[in-house]
Enzyme design. Structure first.
Site, PDB file in Angstrom:
ATOM      1  CG  ASP A 472      -2.010  -0.898   1.256  1.00 47.49           C
ATOM      2  OD1 ASP A 472      -2.561  -1.123   0.178  1.00 47.49           O
ATOM      3  OD2 ASP A 472      -2.361  -1.433   2.333  1.00 47.49           O
TER       4      ASP A 472
HETATM    5  C1  GLC Z   1      -1.576  -4.122   5.321  1.00 49.86           C
HETATM    6  C2  GLC Z   1      -2.801  -4.218   4.448  1.00 49.86           C
HETATM    7  C3  GLC Z   1      -2.534  -5.103   3.256  1.00 49.86           C
HETATM    8  C4  GLC Z   1      -1.280  -4.676   2.533  1.00 49.86           C
HETATM    9  C5  GLC Z   1      -0.109  -4.611   3.492  1.00 49.86           C
HETATM   10  C6  GLC Z   1       1.148  -4.067   2.846  1.00 49.86           C
HETATM   11  O1  GLC Z   1      -1.324  -5.339   5.910  1.00 49.86           O
HETATM   12  O2  GLC Z   1      -3.880  -4.735   5.178  1.00 49.86           O
HETATM   13  O3  GLC Z   1      -3.629  -5.060   2.391  1.00 49.86           O
HETATM   14  O4  GLC Z   1      -1.036  -5.605   1.508  1.00 49.86           O
HETATM   15  O5  GLC Z   1      -0.441  -3.754   4.557  1.00 49.86           O
HETATM   16  O6  GLC Z   1       1.037  -2.738   2.505  1.00 49.86           O
END
Ligand code: GLC
Length: 785
Positions: A472
């Protein structure tokens, strides 16, 4: 400092001092009514949906921390002294304190002088309320006059309104009659929007109350807090009702105890849309024997749940994590997705397509039917062209978001794993609607997912990152615009196509298999573009520049492309080994693998610093546990047993038990991330409980280290054990047959070598084939390495 220990026999973690570095939480409920509870009774509850149906208020980032909660106060009427047997909120030193977090319940004991008290909190199976069973005993030689006060702080059901506006309390109405405190709302919504209506909230005791305060302000008093409510100072409540103000469930109950005498008072806290039904719900919850029966049923439920997967290894930490806590955490994560925890505030996260598509991997061995339903539910927010919306709110049945490059691809593996586990190939033909237009079979859904990615590639033939990929926090790179390409998604695609080839081969879909093999071969031709001498790069930015390269000063290497390169099977072995040697050199710490290194301490587009966190935090050089199991799987695939086990050991929550002052979070569950070595607070961990780490670490440990892996035509025995383990025993149910496997690591041979005996008879290969299962209740297998 050690704050507790594991009681494996009772499947409990026992906290022996209340002042843990962070609140150590447990979960009550399983996807319906539920919530979290800390070792000092702090926490929140809600009915199915933490956004719109909040029951208890919880103040995040509050001082003092972890307030409020499900509190009980005891007041000695002779001395006027009062305390909380859960330590919070009065914080008076207790003579003895103990909190037992168990499977779906928490029991907190607190002794003050010679008054011993214990509260058991649980949500009975399939009920929309919680029970607090409170017991108090007089261990002194004299008769004691006590008063018990409760503290429940109701939240306006729409939590955003509760936090953001003053008006919600204007709608709040509450009265106490027939021993039930009932909170209701003047709701204009109720008629017009039945789904958004506020439930009625209630709190009651099975013993007559002497008085009550439903007005929070009247109970606490101005400029006071939960620690010193005026009602406790005065020794009585004011019998306040609540008309347009903050609502509480503060009941006062007198208790006289003879020397040695113990009394039990039960409380119920719940939510219901049907106000008239509440007295009946309370009555049946408190019926004679009901609470004991409900608690016994909950215990039986968990006993049965866990019994279908039990292992014995020489490492007792591994045993307790796999036999108890990891399974429990996987189910909790499956039930609550990323709804609410000490870190997730329950404002905006329903089932994330990506996250909740991974969670079923952690429960498929036990509740494949539920896993399948979850997969179907999520496939219904996929769009006809193959990509998907990102978040689904099950209570309101709405979905939002979308535009990410990885979301839709997660379904391929989950569907294939489900079929490998169950052999339920009919699932592929089930019709599921698309979110926008039309419907298709499950198989069509996953094929569309793959085709969407194949159709959205950039100048190097690598999938576009679109809004973001799994990471993210790499969104800013995509925000820059231009054709950003994700090498992680490239390998995720390779993995998905490999899974499709296996599925097509099993289903004898030859034409499709040939197509997928062609795609796979074509993906192989793109590998040179993403290889950076010693590892795979992470992305191409909008200028077509490599990101995740040794040529840069920062962000030289990212973990995920290396792991997924191996999982995809696309590269030749030489490169995979080289990449994982680099992982060990650059990313290994004693607490697990960091996500990228070295991490810059700045955010600057032009310098390719795209992650908005300081160096060492989260996706910027933190240890992001969610992605560690992928690396462990990769090492097992490479047959490097010791490295796989080293990384698995590093991330085991139990290891944190004796380092809690450093690591902060609960030592019985995985957390999402820990600050990495570049951070001044290296070792502090965050975001425990609801994380993809739970499912993936269980999946990896059971299917890749222990190596008992469901496949289409049977159960594969493919262990990857550390040298120091001589013998491992695994008992699991597979397609209705109890499989008992003993792995003897006699010759410590390489991975893939070994002789399999089924019911004493040596067989070819290393799988218990489907035919062998027929007509059997149980099978004894031995694998000698
Ligand atoms: C958090 C989010 C997930 C994402 C991860 C890496 O765990 O819930 O969707 O893939 O962060 O950013």
């Amino acid at each position: 400092m050690q704050y507790g220990y594991f009681d494996d026999k009772n499947k409990e973690y026992v906290i022996t001092r209340p002042d843990t570095p962070t609140p150590w939480m447990n979960y009550l409920g399983q996807g319906g009514y539920g919530g979290i509870i800390s070792n000092t009774a702090g926490g929140v509850s809600f009915d199915r949906d933490p956004q719109q149906r909040r029951v208890l208020r919880y103040r995040y980032n509050n001082l003092p921390m972890d307030r409020p909660g499900r509190y009980i106060y005891i007041r000695d009427m002779a001395s006027g002294e009062y305390w909380s047997p859960s330590w919070q909120p009065v914080l008076r030193d207790l003579t003895h304190y103990e909190c037992r977090h168990g499977m779906g319940y928490t029991r907190i004991k607190g002794v003050y002088g010679d008054i011993a008290a214990e509260t058991l909190y649980f949500v009975p199976l399939k009920k929309s309320y919680e029970i607090w069973r409170f017991r108090v005993r007089n261990d002194s030689a004299t008769k004691r006059e006590l008063k018990i006060f409760t503290y429940v702080e109701f939240c306006y059901p729409s939590v955003r309104s509760d936090v953001m506006g003053d008006w919600p309390r204007m709608k709040t109405w509450g009265e106490c009659s027939d021993n039930i405190a009932l909170i209701d709302y003047i709701s204009s919504f109720r008629q017009s929007h039945p789904v958004w209506q506020e439930p009625c909230l209630y709190f009651s005791a099975d013993t007559p109350v002497e008085g009550y305060d439903l007005s929070l302000e009247d109970f606490i008093g101005p400029y006071r807090s939960e620690s010193n409510p005026i009602a406790l100072e005065n020794g009585r409540c004011t019998d306040s009702s609540i008309y347009s103000d903050n609502a509480a469930g503060c009941l006062c109950l007198p208790v006289t105890l003879a020397p040695g005498e113990e009394k039990t008072i039960n409380f119920i806290l719940g939510a219901s849309d049907d106000k008239e039904a509440i007295p009946g719900i309370v009555k049946s919850a408190f019926a004679i024997g009901a609470i004991d029966r409900d608690f016994a049923e909950l215990n039986r439920h968990w006993e049965e749940y866990l019994s279908s997967y039990q292992i014995t290894t020489p490492d007792e930490d591994v045993n307790r994590i796999l036999n108890i806590w990891n399974q429990y955490q996987c189910k909790t994560t499956f039930d609550w997705s990323r709804y609410i925890s000490l870190y997730e505030r329950g404002f905006d996260r329903g089932y994330g397509f990506r996250d909740s598509m991974q969670d079923p991997l952690g429960v498929m061995y036990r509740i494949p039917g539920e896993a399948k339903e979850r997969i179907k539910l999520l496939l219904a927010i996929q769009k006809n062209r193959g990509d998907t919306l990102s978040v689904y709110y099950p209570f309101h049945k709405t979905a939002e978001g979308g535009g990410r490059s990885d979301d839709h691809l997660w379904s391929v593996f989950s569907v294939c794993c489900y079929i490998k586990e169950t052999c339920d190939t009919d699932f592929l033909d089930e019709m599921v609607p698309y979110h926008d237009v039309g419907e298709g079979t499950v198989l069509e859904h996953i094929e569309k997912a793959v085709r969407f990615t194949l159709d959205h590639t950039g100048p190097h033939g690598i999938p576009l990152m679109l809004q973001n990929d799994w990471n993210d926090s790499l969104s800013p790179i995509a925000d820059m615009g231009g054709p950003v390409e994700s090498v992680f998604v490239f390998f995720q695609l390779g993995h998905a196509v490999k899974e499709l080839i296996g599925l097509y081969a099993y289903m004898n879909l030859d034409e499709k298999r040939k197509w997928a093999e062609g795609v796979y071969a074509d993906l192989r031709t793109r590998l040179d573009a993403v290889w950076d001498d010693e590892w795979f790069i992470r992305a191409f930015n909008k200028y077509g520049e490599k990101f995740g390269t040794h040529e840069d000063e920062y962000n030289q290497i990212y973990l995920n492309p290396q792991s997924w390169a191996v999982l995809s099977g696309l590269p030749e072995r030489g490169r995979m080994v080289k990449a994982f040697d680099a992982v060990r050199r650059h990313l290994r710490t004693d607490w697990g693998l960091v996500l990228n290194s070295p991490a810059p301490n700045e955010f600057d587009f032009e310098k390719k610093y795209y992650t908005p966190f300081p160096a060492g935090a989260r996706e910027n050089g933190g240890i992001f546990y969610h992605s560690n199991p992928w690396a462990i799987m990769a090492e097992t695939i490479l047959g490097r047993n010791e490295y796989a086990y080293d990384y698995y050991q590093a991330m085991l929550p139990t290891r944190r038990n004796v380092h809690a002052d450093l690591t902060k979070v609960e030592p019985y569950v995985y957390c999402q991330n820990m600050l990495g070595p570049q951070h001044p607070r290296f070792g502090a961990a965050y975001n425990s409980w609801l994380s993809g780490t739970a499912a993936w670490s269980f999946f990896t440990a059971t299917q890749y280290i222990l190596g008992i892996r469901p496949d289409y035509d049977g159960l594969l025995i493919d262990p990857c054990l550390p040298e120091e383990w001589d013998e491992v025993r695994i008992e699991r149910t597979f397609r209705g047959v109890l499989i008992k496997v003993t792995i003897q690591n006699v010759h410590k041979g390489a991975k893939g070598t070994g002789i399999l005996y089924i019911d004493g008879v040596p067989v070819e290969g290393n799988r218990i084939r489907t035919e062998v299962l027929e007509g059997k209740h149980s099978i004894d297998a031995a694998f000698i390495i």
